[in-house]
Design an enzyme around this catalytic site. Structure first.
Site: not given
Length: 465
Positions: A215, A334
């Site tokens: 991320s 995500e």
């Protein structure tokens, strides 16, 4: 003001009767809202957040900061509901910094940003701050933040768990300095230290010493927002050492921040266009952003759609055909649940890689996706770092969410193409996307009725032609 229905019983996922054609106004970014709240709370002067997301995670952050003595005044348009739809485009939160103090109690819920971003803030408070949360929050890794804060001079009682519940004994200041951490389980460990670092006596130098860092867009978001708030930040991208971030001690400036729409929360609506061969427009899609959700443009285009970005927003168009994809999602993990849902409906196999860290999110997302898609007739296998998805004819059934908002929206995406899907606890979407059920049915109200007729606004006012 109206309240959102509970939606805690099984929710029949609407089945698309035709091509979706809708404009969907997506509420503000959770990631930007919660970072903005932390930076404003640490500033030397008042600041403003315009168009913030009002959801469980952001309200938990706001209440936690209030418990520490920060003033947060919410101005809500008189026509607004209690949820985070476009009536909240006119909403403004004024953040008034003050001396951080304890004793205080912080409920993190199951919000990673709250449980990780606020312990460094609490270390700057004067007095003890107790952190607790949902049962799942006890299982989520926090050791990176706890261990780092101890190295930097904080005193923390966690009974050697490296997890919640715990107490941070704030001393009114923190030495700061250099610290090594393994952030391979969550990039939020890095962001947590960077956000408060300007207030540390020596600033901070964070060195990541573990495996691949997931991320990265979220760390870039943190750095960009720190710089906007006046902080000096050196990063690998700006010529620094690999996996090293330095923040210089100094004042944080109060800013007037407009929160972008949450692009990751746009995912199910874009998926609806892809699956139904329809068209969905997301207003105000930024031309430049650090949000991971911006990757949806390229990923869903490769899976069979097309998109156009204009000054008005992003319009995504599907053909009704979905192609499998082999993709590394390490920077945008995500998005995995929604991509997996679309891939289960594709015309060829998909391999989703680089997301082993999802086993430590709101739930073990890899195990949950495998189990729930397979129970609808799918063929999904967990790999060491992702999923192998072989499309099969799916059937109706209960799709369990494990109190995970992205599992809930993934189930709704499958329900567009598969009749009889029932979502357990669709209300869990309130974590980041309030009013999702009404937004979803509002979008579908325009299915098959001609160009530009469907609207979904996030406040239960979606209308068809």
């Amino acid at each position: 003001m109206t309240e959102t229905p509970a939606y805690t019983a099984l929710w029949p996922a609407p089945h698309a009767s035709g091509a979706v054609d809708a404009t969907v106004t997506v509420p503000g970014s959770k990631s930007v809202t919660n970072r903005g709240l932390v930076l404003a709370a640490l500033a030397a002067e008042p600041g403003w957040l315009r168009r913030p997301l009002r959801s469980r995670d952001t309200l938990l952050m706001a209440e936690a900061l209030r418990a520490l003595g920060v003033g947060i005044e919410e101005t809500v348009p008189s026509s607004s509901s209690v949820t985070g739809g476009p009536d909240h485009i006119g909403e403004v939160w004024r953040v008034i910094p003050s001396g951080l103090h304890g004793p205080a109690q912080v409920d993190v819920g199951n919000a990673g940003t709250v449980m990780r971003f606020l312990p460094p803030v609490a270390a700057l408070a004067d007095g003890p701050v107790r952190f607790d949360g949902d049962p799942r929050a006890y299982e989520r890794p926090l050791h990176g933040v706890i261990d780092a804060l101890r190295v930097l001079g904080a005193r923390i009682d966690d009974d050697s768990r490296g997890a919640l519940p715990m107490t941070v004994h704030g001393g009114g200041a923190l030495d700061g300095g250099t610290v090594e951490i393994d952030a391979s389980s969550s990039s939020q460990f890095v962001s947590a230290l960077l956000l408060s670092a300007p207030r540390f006596n020596q600033g901070v130098e964070v060195r990541h010493v573990g495996g691949p860092l997931p991320s990265m867009p979220h760390i870039r978001m943190t750095v960009d927002m720190l710089r906007v708030a006046g902080a000096q930040v050196d990063t690998p991208e700006s010529g620094g050492e690999p996996n090293v971030w330095r923040v210089t001690a100094g004042a944080v400036l109060g800013r007037d921040l407009v929160v972008e729409p949450d692009l990751s929360n746009a995912q199910p609506f874009l998926a609806a266009a892809l699956i139904t061969g329809g068209r969905v427009t997301i207003p105000d899609w930024p031309r430049r952003t650090t949000q991971p959700g911006d990757a949806l443009r390229a990923i869903f285009t490769e899976m069979g759609g097309s998109c156009e970005l204009t000054d008005q927003g992003l319009t995504f168009t599907g053909t009704g055909r979905i192609h499998g994809i082999d993709v590394d999602l390490s920077e945008v993990g995500e998005l995995t649940p929604g991509i997996a849902a679309v891939a289960a409906l594709a015309d060829s196999e998909s391999v989703l890689r680089g997301v082993a860290h999802l086993r430590l999110h709101e739930t073990d997302r890899l195990a949950a996706l495998t189990k729930e898609i397979n129970e609808l007739g799918g063929d999904v296998t967990e790999t060491e770092d992702g999923l192998h998805i072989r499309p099969r004819p799916l059937h109706g059934g209960v799709f369990r969410t494990y109190d995970d908002h992205r599992m809930a929206t993934a189930g709704a995406v499958i329900g567009l193409a598969v009749e009889g899907v029932q979502i357990e606890n669709i209300a869990t979407t309130a974590k980041t996307l309030p009013d999702f059920p009404d937004m979803w049915t509002g979008m579908l109200a325009g299915a098959g009725t001609g160009p530009g007729t469907g609207t979904s606004t996030g406040t239960g006012t979606g209308t068809g032609a």
